[in-house]
Scaffold this motif. Sequence first.
Motif, PDB file in Angstrom:
ATOM      1  N   VAL A  23       0.839  -1.194   0.000  1.00  0.00           N
ATOM      2  CA  VAL A  23       0.000   0.000   0.000  1.00  0.00           C
ATOM      3  C   VAL A  23       0.877   1.248   0.000  1.00  0.00           C
ATOM      4  O   VAL A  23       0.600   2.222  -0.718  1.00  0.00           O
ATOM      5  CB  VAL A  23      -0.953   0.005   1.217  1.00  0.00           C
ATOM      6  N   LEU A  24       1.957   1.225   0.781  1.00  0.00           N
ATOM      7  CA  LEU A  24       2.887   2.355   0.815  1.00  0.00           C
ATOM      8  C   LEU A  24       3.462   2.629  -0.573  1.00  0.00           C
ATOM      9  O   LEU A  24       3.484   3.780  -1.039  1.00  0.00           O
ATOM     10  CB  LEU A  24       4.011   2.072   1.811  1.00  0.00           C
ATOM     11  N   GLY A 205       2.143 -12.822  -2.872  1.00  0.00           N
ATOM     12  CA  GLY A 205       2.796 -11.801  -3.671  1.00  0.00           C
ATOM     13  C   GLY A 205       4.203 -11.506  -3.191  1.00  0.00           C
ATOM     14  O   GLY A 205       4.664 -12.044  -2.178  1.00  0.00           O
ATOM     15  N   PRO A 206       4.915 -10.648  -3.934  1.00  0.00           N
ATOM     16  CA  PRO A 206       6.306 -10.330  -3.600  1.00  0.00           C
ATOM     17  C   PRO A 206       6.452  -9.860  -2.160  1.00  0.00           C
ATOM     18  O   PRO A 206       5.626  -9.108  -1.642  1.00  0.00           O
ATOM     19  CB  PRO A 206       6.654  -9.210  -4.589  1.00  0.00           C
ATOM     20  N   ILE A 207       7.521 -10.293  -1.520  1.00  0.00           N
ATOM     21  CA  ILE A 207       7.726  -9.963  -0.111  1.00  0.00           C
ATOM     22  C   ILE A 207       8.225  -8.524   0.032  1.00  0.00           C
ATOM     23  O   ILE A 207       8.815  -7.968  -0.891  1.00  0.00           O
ATOM     24  CB  ILE A 207       8.712 -10.947   0.552  1.00  0.00           C
ATOM     25  N   PRO A 208       7.992  -7.895   1.178  1.00  0.00           N
ATOM     26  CA  PRO A 208       8.369  -6.489   1.369  1.00  0.00           C
ATOM     27  C   PRO A 208       9.873  -6.275   1.337  1.00  0.00           C
ATOM     28  O   PRO A 208      10.646  -7.130   1.781  1.00  0.00           O
ATOM     29  CB  PRO A 208       7.811  -6.165   2.763  1.00  0.00           C
ATOM     30  N   ASP A 248      -3.437 -11.343  -5.506  1.00  0.00           N
ATOM     31  CA  ASP A 248      -2.075 -10.804  -5.484  1.00  0.00           C
ATOM     32  C   ASP A 248      -2.052  -9.568  -4.591  1.00  0.00           C
ATOM     33  O   ASP A 248      -2.931  -8.699  -4.672  1.00  0.00           O
ATOM     34  CB  ASP A 248      -1.650 -10.436  -6.904  1.00  0.00           C
ATOM     35  N   VAL A 249      -1.038  -9.465  -3.745  1.00  0.00           N
ATOM     36  CA  VAL A 249      -0.946  -8.354  -2.799  1.00  0.00           C
ATOM     37  C   VAL A 249      -0.897  -6.996  -3.498  1.00  0.00           C
ATOM     38  O   VAL A 249      -1.360  -5.983  -2.956  1.00  0.00           O
ATOM     39  CB  VAL A 249       0.282  -8.540  -1.872  1.00  0.00           C
ATOM     40  N   ARG A 250      -0.354  -6.946  -4.721  1.00  0.00           N
ATOM     41  CA  ARG A 250      -0.309  -5.666  -5.440  1.00  0.00           C
ATOM     42  C   ARG A 250      -1.703  -5.221  -5.869  1.00  0.00           C
ATOM     43  O   ARG A 250      -1.989  -4.020  -5.904  1.00  0.00           O
ATOM     44  CB  ARG A 250       0.637  -5.803  -6.637  1.00  0.00           C
ATOM     45  N   LEU A 254      -3.608  -1.774  -4.527  1.00  0.00           N
ATOM     46  CA  LEU A 254      -4.306  -0.842  -5.412  1.00  0.00           C
ATOM     47  C   LEU A 254      -5.764  -0.688  -5.001  1.00  0.00           C
ATOM     48  O   LEU A 254      -6.333   0.418  -5.071  1.00  0.00           O
ATOM     49  CB  LEU A 254      -4.215  -1.315  -6.863  1.00  0.00           C
ATOM     50  N   ALA A 255      -6.371  -1.766  -4.530  1.00  0.00           N
ATOM     51  CA  ALA A 255      -7.755  -1.687  -4.060  1.00  0.00           C
ATOM     52  C   ALA A 255      -7.874  -0.699  -2.904  1.00  0.00           C
ATOM     53  O   ALA A 255      -8.829   0.086  -2.833  1.00  0.00           O
ATOM     54  CB  ALA A 255      -8.247  -3.072  -3.631  1.00  0.00           C
TER      55      ALA A 255
END
Length: 351
Positions: A23-24, A205-208, A248-250, A254-255
């Motif tokens: 989200v950041l 999804g991709p890790i932080p 997907d976390v991305r 965006l949501a």
Amino acid sequence: MTSEHSKRKVLLTGGTGFIASHVLDCLLDHGFEVVVTARSDEKGHRIVKSIDESLRKRVSFVVVENIAKAGVFDNVFKSDPTFDYVVHTASPFQFHWDDPVKDCLDPAIKGTTGILKSIHAYAPNVKRVVITSSSAAIRSPPNHPEVYDESCWSDVTLEEAILDPKNTYRASKKFAEQAAWSFLMSATPSPTFSLATINNSFTLGPIPRSLPGPDALNTSNRRVHDLVHGHWRDRGVPLSAPVFTFVDVRDVALAHVRAMMVPEAGGKRFYVVGGFFSNPRLLRVVRERFPRLEGRLPAKEEEAADDFPEDHWGFDNSRSIKVLGLEYRGLEECVADTVESMLRLAGEELE
């Protein structure tokens, strides 16, 4: 990025979390100034340092040690009442709890009502609050309807949450979200901000970037980590249950940002689901996309068929598509990008 939202300020809670990290990124892509909450100075500095140097001037942090503590967000808004939006992602997620009330239910429920009370009292400029709920607040296993959508609420009770750890997280999300909607309807005077909730499914999804190491990996990505690092080869392909839908976390990130920006999103829940998945499908994607990992994977003859229940439920994510304009990533892209991020963290070559 639009000039209308450029340089507006957002408070993002739970800044070290998996979803919050994405989200950041998304908020920065849209031109916002962001203040993240962290539980310590060390974690706050780690978040800021993980950001591209050219963007760091738009990111700062405040320390909020215990979101369940009454009034803990008051000083955040008293010291800076200029926030335009709040995105509240902070809430614990795991499968085992030493104390279900103290470790899960209180942080989720009291943290949600606490931040809303503080916004109402001290942040008159806030226009929209977006809360990370969960599909856990929607689903009612084993009493599934034919199709889940935003009208559905989990049938879990507080008593079940306290007695059985399998129910604790589901109850925490249900009652935290219901408490948020109740606050909006009952607070006096009426809040000047509107509310939207994101009810995302099992999130991969991709890790932080700010992850200190593999031990801090988020719970939902743990199964991909175990697959990639050979645990399934030794133990066999585990059952996919209890969840068979992913996102997907991305897309989740965006949501959140669209729910914050789109006027029509106010007052709505959004069931954010990308599609169906199973552990055998995860295995097939990794085998096809990363042949050099073959030695870590279960033998091909052990590759099982999908283990969906015969009477599997459906989902309706049309509101998120129509109102938020989401275009969901498929499972293959999601899993491949997740695996690549894990290999990078481990210092492995990607070819």
